[in-house]
Write an enzyme that holds these catalytic residues in place. Structure first.
Site, PDB file in Angstrom:
ATOM      1  N   ALA A  85     126.395  41.406  -6.507  1.00  0.00           N
ATOM      2  CA  ALA A  85     126.941  41.617  -7.855  1.00  0.00           C
ATOM      3  C   ALA A  85     127.521  43.013  -7.955  1.00  0.00           C
ATOM      4  O   ALA A  85     127.154  43.902  -7.174  1.00  0.00           O
ATOM      5  CB  ALA A  85     125.834  41.482  -8.904  1.00  0.00           C
ATOM      6  N   SER A 128     119.149  38.374 -15.056  1.00  0.00           N
ATOM      7  CA  SER A 128     118.739  39.733 -15.429  1.00  0.00           C
ATOM      8  C   SER A 128     118.268  39.822 -16.877  1.00  0.00           C
ATOM      9  O   SER A 128     118.804  39.140 -17.765  1.00  0.00           O
ATOM     10  CB  SER A 128     119.948  40.663 -15.246  1.00  0.00           C
ATOM     11  OG  SER A 128     119.744  41.885 -15.917  1.00  0.00           O
ATOM     12  N   GLU A 130     119.053  42.064 -18.710  1.00  0.00           N
ATOM     13  CA  GLU A 130     120.217  42.561 -19.461  1.00  0.00           C
ATOM     14  C   GLU A 130     120.842  41.424 -20.288  1.00  0.00           C
ATOM     15  O   GLU A 130     121.526  41.687 -21.272  1.00  0.00           O
ATOM     16  CB  GLU A 130     121.225  43.164 -18.467  1.00  0.00           C
ATOM     17  CG  GLU A 130     122.450  43.838 -19.064  1.00  0.00           C
ATOM     18  CD  GLU A 130     122.204  45.184 -19.744  1.00  0.00           C
ATOM     19  OE1 GLU A 130     121.173  45.820 -19.480  1.00  0.00           O
ATOM     20  OE2 GLU A 130     123.067  45.583 -20.562  1.00  0.00           O
ATOM     21  N   TYR A 154     128.579  43.354 -17.945  1.00  0.00           N
ATOM     22  CA  TYR A 154     127.648  42.905 -16.885  1.00  0.00           C
ATOM     23  C   TYR A 154     126.721  41.811 -17.426  1.00  0.00           C
ATOM     24  O   TYR A 154     126.537  40.758 -16.803  1.00  0.00           O
ATOM     25  CB  TYR A 154     126.831  44.107 -16.383  1.00  0.00           C
ATOM     26  CG  TYR A 154     125.649  43.728 -15.510  1.00  0.00           C
ATOM     27  CD1 TYR A 154     125.816  43.414 -14.170  1.00  0.00           C
ATOM     28  CD2 TYR A 154     124.351  43.677 -16.042  1.00  0.00           C
ATOM     29  CE1 TYR A 154     124.730  43.062 -13.372  1.00  0.00           C
ATOM     30  CE2 TYR A 154     123.267  43.326 -15.256  1.00  0.00           C
ATOM     31  CZ  TYR A 154     123.458  43.016 -13.921  1.00  0.00           C
ATOM     32  OH  TYR A 154     122.383  42.667 -13.142  1.00  0.00           O
ATOM     33  N   ARG A 189     117.075  52.333  -4.313  1.00  0.00           N
ATOM     34  CA  ARG A 189     117.885  52.143  -5.509  1.00  0.00           C
ATOM     35  C   ARG A 189     119.112  53.053  -5.435  1.00  0.00           C
ATOM     36  O   ARG A 189     119.019  54.212  -4.987  1.00  0.00           O
ATOM     37  CB  ARG A 189     117.027  52.527  -6.732  1.00  0.00           C
ATOM     38  CG  ARG A 189     117.663  52.351  -8.073  1.00  0.00           C
ATOM     39  CD  ARG A 189     118.043  50.942  -8.359  1.00  0.00           C
ATOM     40  NE  ARG A 189     117.719  50.527  -9.714  1.00  0.00           N
ATOM     41  CZ  ARG A 189     118.301  49.488 -10.300  1.00  0.00           C
ATOM     42  NH1 ARG A 189     119.222  48.780  -9.680  1.00  0.00           N
ATOM     43  NH2 ARG A 189     117.940  49.137 -11.522  1.00  0.00           N
TER      44      ARG A 189
HETATM   45  P1  NAP Z   1     122.669  46.500  -5.599  1.00  0.00           P
HETATM   46  O1  NAP Z   1     121.780  47.445  -4.852  1.00  0.00           O
HETATM   47  O2  NAP Z   1     123.787  47.026  -6.427  1.00  0.00           O
HETATM   48  O3  NAP Z   1     123.261  45.478  -4.513  1.00  0.00           O
HETATM   49  C1  NAP Z   1     124.370  44.662  -4.803  1.00  0.00           C
HETATM   50  C2  NAP Z   1     124.829  44.021  -3.507  1.00  0.00           C
HETATM   51  O4  NAP Z   1     125.947  43.177  -3.766  1.00  0.00           O
HETATM   52  C3  NAP Z   1     125.285  45.016  -2.420  1.00  0.00           C
HETATM   53  O5  NAP Z   1     124.853  44.539  -1.169  1.00  0.00           O
HETATM   54  C4  NAP Z   1     126.802  44.934  -2.506  1.00  0.00           C
HETATM   55  O6  NAP Z   1     127.454  45.275  -1.302  1.00  0.00           O
HETATM   56  C5  NAP Z   1     126.978  43.437  -2.793  1.00  0.00           C
HETATM   57  N1  NAP Z   1     128.260  43.070  -3.359  1.00  0.00           N
HETATM   58  C6  NAP Z   1     128.903  43.644  -4.399  1.00  0.00           C
HETATM   59  N2  NAP Z   1     130.069  42.997  -4.646  1.00  0.00           N
HETATM   60  C7  NAP Z   1     130.144  42.000  -3.742  1.00  0.00           C
HETATM   61  C8  NAP Z   1     131.109  40.970  -3.466  1.00  0.00           C
HETATM   62  N3  NAP Z   1     132.241  40.864  -4.183  1.00  0.00           N
HETATM   63  N4  NAP Z   1     130.874  40.110  -2.452  1.00  0.00           N
HETATM   64  C9  NAP Z   1     129.761  40.226  -1.692  1.00  0.00           C
HETATM   65  N5  NAP Z   1     128.827  41.177  -1.876  1.00  0.00           N
HETATM   66  C10 NAP Z   1     129.007  42.043  -2.904  1.00  0.00           C
HETATM   67  O7  NAP Z   1     121.798  45.554  -6.547  1.00  0.00           O
HETATM   68  P2  NAP Z   1     120.217  45.240  -6.509  1.00  0.00           P
HETATM   69  O8  NAP Z   1     119.530  46.241  -7.352  1.00  0.00           O
HETATM   70  O9  NAP Z   1     119.803  44.999  -5.115  1.00  0.00           O
HETATM   71  O10 NAP Z   1     120.188  43.883  -7.332  1.00  0.00           O
HETATM   72  C11 NAP Z   1     120.309  42.615  -6.673  1.00  0.00           C
HETATM   73  C12 NAP Z   1     120.784  41.570  -7.689  1.00  0.00           C
HETATM   74  O11 NAP Z   1     119.827  41.460  -8.735  1.00  0.00           O
HETATM   75  C13 NAP Z   1     122.101  41.884  -8.365  1.00  0.00           C
HETATM   76  O12 NAP Z   1     122.765  40.666  -8.600  1.00  0.00           O
HETATM   77  C14 NAP Z   1     121.707  42.514  -9.682  1.00  0.00           C
HETATM   78  O13 NAP Z   1     122.726  42.343 -10.642  1.00  0.00           O
HETATM   79  C15 NAP Z   1     120.467  41.702  -9.993  1.00  0.00           C
HETATM   80  N6  NAP Z   1     119.444  42.374 -10.803  1.00  0.00           N
HETATM   81  C16 NAP Z   1     118.998  43.603 -10.462  1.00  0.00           C
HETATM   82  C17 NAP Z   1     117.997  44.203 -11.192  1.00  0.00           C
HETATM   83  C18 NAP Z   1     117.453  45.561 -10.813  1.00  0.00           C
HETATM   84  O14 NAP Z   1     116.787  46.189 -11.656  1.00  0.00           O
HETATM   85  N7  NAP Z   1     117.662  46.025  -9.588  1.00  0.00           N
HETATM   86  C19 NAP Z   1     117.439  43.535 -12.303  1.00  0.00           C
HETATM   87  C20 NAP Z   1     117.898  42.269 -12.609  1.00  0.00           C
HETATM   88  C21 NAP Z   1     118.894  41.678 -11.843  1.00  0.00           C
HETATM   89  P3  NAP Z   1     128.085  46.792  -1.109  1.00  0.00           P
HETATM   90  O15 NAP Z   1     126.944  47.730  -1.348  1.00  0.00           O
HETATM   91  O16 NAP Z   1     128.574  46.773   0.300  1.00  0.00           O
HETATM   92  O17 NAP Z   1     129.133  46.907  -2.162  1.00  0.00           O
HETATM   93  O1  F7E Z   2     119.744  52.551 -17.017  1.00  0.00           O
HETATM   94  C1  F7E Z   2     119.589  55.119 -19.581  1.00  0.00           C
HETATM   95  C2  F7E Z   2     120.580  53.984 -19.747  1.00  0.00           C
HETATM   96  O2  F7E Z   2     121.461  52.304 -15.232  1.00  0.00           O
HETATM   97  C3  F7E Z   2     118.457  52.475 -17.598  1.00  0.00           C
HETATM   98  C4  F7E Z   2     120.507  47.273 -13.400  1.00  0.00           C
HETATM   99  O3  F7E Z   2     119.740  47.056 -12.232  1.00  0.00           O
HETATM  100  O4  F7E Z   2     118.643  46.903 -14.846  1.00  0.00           O
HETATM  101  C5  F7E Z   2     119.616  47.844 -14.492  1.00  0.00           C
HETATM  102  O5  F7E Z   2     120.426  48.172 -15.612  1.00  0.00           O
HETATM  103  C6  F7E Z   2     118.462  53.180 -18.943  1.00  0.00           C
HETATM  104  C7  F7E Z   2     119.634  52.783 -19.829  1.00  0.00           C
HETATM  105  O6  F7E Z   2     119.669  50.522 -15.574  1.00  0.00           O
HETATM  106  C8  F7E Z   2     121.237  57.784 -17.774  1.00  0.00           C
HETATM  107  O7  F7E Z   2     121.384  54.145 -20.910  1.00  0.00           O
HETATM  108  C9  F7E Z   2     120.042  57.586 -19.571  1.00  0.00           C
HETATM  109  O8  F7E Z   2     119.201  52.650 -21.158  1.00  0.00           O
HETATM  110  O9  F7E Z   2     119.045  52.667 -14.583  1.00  0.00           O
HETATM  111  P1  F7E Z   2     120.017  52.072 -15.512  1.00  0.00           P
HETATM  112  P2  F7E Z   2     120.079  49.384 -16.603  1.00  0.00           P
HETATM  113  O10 F7E Z   2     121.321  49.689 -17.337  1.00  0.00           O
HETATM  114  O11 F7E Z   2     118.884  49.042 -17.422  1.00  0.00           O
HETATM  115  C10 F7E Z   2     119.116  45.629 -15.304  1.00  0.00           C
HETATM  116  C11 F7E Z   2     117.920  44.760 -15.572  1.00  0.00           C
HETATM  117  C12 F7E Z   2     120.098  45.031 -14.378  1.00  0.00           C
HETATM  118  O12 F7E Z   2     120.177  43.824 -14.215  1.00  0.00           O
HETATM  119  C13 F7E Z   2     121.129  45.957 -13.818  1.00  0.00           C
HETATM  120  O13 F7E Z   2     121.745  45.376 -12.657  1.00  0.00           O
HETATM  121  O14 F7E Z   2     118.624  54.594 -18.687  1.00  0.00           O
HETATM  122  N1  F7E Z   2     120.159  56.351 -19.019  1.00  0.00           N
HETATM  123  N2  F7E Z   2     120.706  58.476 -18.824  1.00  0.00           N
HETATM  124  C14 F7E Z   2     120.883  56.448 -17.903  1.00  0.00           C
HETATM  125  N3  F7E Z   2     121.260  55.511 -17.005  1.00  0.00           N
HETATM  126  C15 F7E Z   2     122.008  55.921 -15.946  1.00  0.00           C
HETATM  127  N4  F7E Z   2     122.378  55.007 -15.021  1.00  0.00           N
HETATM  128  N5  F7E Z   2     122.387  57.221 -15.789  1.00  0.00           N
HETATM  129  C16 F7E Z   2     122.027  58.194 -16.691  1.00  0.00           C
HETATM  130  O15 F7E Z   2     122.392  59.371 -16.523  1.00  0.00           O
END
Ligand code: NAP
Ligand code: F7E
Length: 327
Positions: A85, A128, A130, A154, A189
């Site tokens: 993603a 997610s 989100e 997103y 991360r």
């Molecule tokens: P991440 O570290 O951003 O990894 C995303 C992966 O997707 C990377 O391997 C990236 O490759 C690949 N990718 C991006 N665009 C692509 C495309 N067009 N075709 C093929 N591969 C592509 O994310 P993550 O934290 O591991 O999260 C994994 C999944 O769970 C994601 O779908 C995210 O939205 C979802 N999610 C994450 C969280 C969280 O808190 N981490 C929570 C809820 C849901 P490159 O690095 O080479 O671009």
């Molecule tokens: O922000 C605040 C920001 O970017 C968390 C993704 O994995 O989780 C992730 O999305 C909070 C937000 O994660 C900064 O405004 C303050 O309220 O670490 P984040 P996210 O937006 O919650 C969900 C579940 C996903 O699915 C997504 O893929 O922190 N915040 N100051 C900041 N956030 C960032 N990035 N940078 C700042 O400087």
């Protein structure tokens, strides 16, 4: 014979932990990598298994249907984990159309590729928290029954993917499960997500390599768990006897301000001296509070996390202290 898994996003935070977990369990693991002009750093998260004979990598992209069909025809997986993603919420406001194509339509491409190449495979979709936006149940939690009302491009793209997965499950009798995961973190991360940004910058300040940490919304609260615990949940979801949707969370949430105070406290640093805010890190629409109720995961699958917020943040801070000390 062991099972075969196919992972999109294998070089991401979750994909890398999941690939290690599955190889340890005896799986053969296939994954796709997006073509990148710099090849050197793209697979650093999977360095530990890069030369394992049970790991197979090929180029592919969620927005390139043919690449998905080709690889699925070749590997014929038992299980598919769709983790790829454009996953950064604030960046999704800069690139809404790209985010919709990858994070939304990309999932539909994968489902169609599976229908053509391996319709019996079980599919895990990375949904997610989100997707809930600012909807909260009366008791302060979000759960499987909480209405989806996303507040970012997103989140909107993830809702599309979530819904199309339910639709394909019902229409074509496919085994497709959505894991609605709350925020999960680790030293792997991306360092533009808030936990790792704070851990990394605090370590640099401690070692005299930086003077300031600049952040956005300090009031937002998140339910932060560890990615290793959450990839184990993904696997458990696909071992269940029926396809279903599951929330995965810790049930504990903290504010960004609390996160900063905790990390700076670990390093004995004064927050007031080093931390500033800047509106450039705010989002056009903010998701204020997330706290998940994962009773269903716990009851139906027996999942429980091993890490706490505290042990996870300590691991991340230690990682960056070690990284910059050795540099
Ligand atoms: P991440 O570290 O951003 O990894 C995303 C992966 O997707 C990377 O391997 C990236 O490759 C690949 N990718 C991006 N665009 C692509 C495309 N067009 N075709 C093929 N591969 C592509 O994310 P993550 O934290 O591991 O999260 C994994 C999944 O769970 C994601 O779908 C995210 O939205 C979802 N999610 C994450 C969280 C969280 O808190 N981490 C929570 C809820 C849901 P490159 O690095 O080479 O671009
Ligand atoms: O922000 C605040 C920001 O970017 C968390 C993704 O994995 O989780 C992730 O999305 C909070 C937000 O994660 C900064 O405004 C303050 O309220 O670490 P984040 P996210 O937006 O919650 C969900 C579940 C996903 O699915 C997504 O893929 O922190 N915040 N100051 C900041 N956030 C960032 N990035 N940078 C700042 O400087």
């Amino acid at each position: 014979m062991g099972k075969t898994a196919f992972i999109t996003g294998i070089n991401g935070q979750d994909g890398s932990y999941l690939a290690e977990f599955l190889i340890e369990k005896g799986y053969t693991v296939w994954g796709i990598l997006k073509r990148n002009s710099v090849a050197e750093n793209q697979t650093y998260r999977i360095d530990s298994i890069r030369n394992n004979p049970n790991l197979h990598l090929s180029y592919g992209d969620l927005i390139d249907l043919a690449s998905l069909v080709h690889v699925l025809q070749k590997c014929q997986p038992d299980e598919i984990y769709n983790l790829a993603a454009q996953s950064h919420v604030r960046i999704s406001f800069d690139q809404p159309i790209y985010t919709a194509q990858v994070t939304g339509i990309g999932t539909l491409n994968l489902l169609e590729a599976v229908r053509l190449a391996c319709p019996k495979a079980r599919i895990y979709q990375a949904s997610s928290s989100e997707m809930f936006g600012n909807n909260i149940d009366a008791d302060g939690y979000q759960r499987e029954t909480t209405a989806l009302s996303p507040v970012s491009p997103y989140g909107c793209a993830k809702v599309f993917s979530h819904n199309i997965c339910c639709n394909y499950r019902n229409s074509y009798n496919m085994f497709i499960s959505n894991g609605i995961l709350f925020n999960h973190e680790s030293p792997r991360r991306g360092s533009n997500f808030v936990t790792n940004k704070v851990a990394k910058e605090a370590a640099k300040i401690k070692l005299g390599l930086s003077q300031k940490l600049v952040l956005g919304n300090m009031e937002a609260t998140r339910d932060w768990g560890h990615a290793k615990d959450y990839v184990r949940a993904m696997w458990m979801i696909l071992q269940h006897d029926t396809p279903d949707d599951f929330v995965c969370a810790t049930g504990i949430s903290h504010s960004v301000q609390y996160l900063v105070d905790y990390v700076f406290g670990l390093l004995d640093l004064d927050v007031n001296q080093y931390v500033e805010t800047d509106p450039r890190y705010l989002r056009p629409e903010e998701l204020r509070d997330l706290k998940g109720d994962c009773t269903k995961m716990k009851t139906a699958l027996g999942w429980k996390p091993e890490y706490t917020f505290e042990s996870m943040m300590k691991e991340m801070v230690d990682y960056w202290m070690d990284f910059y000390t050795k540099k």
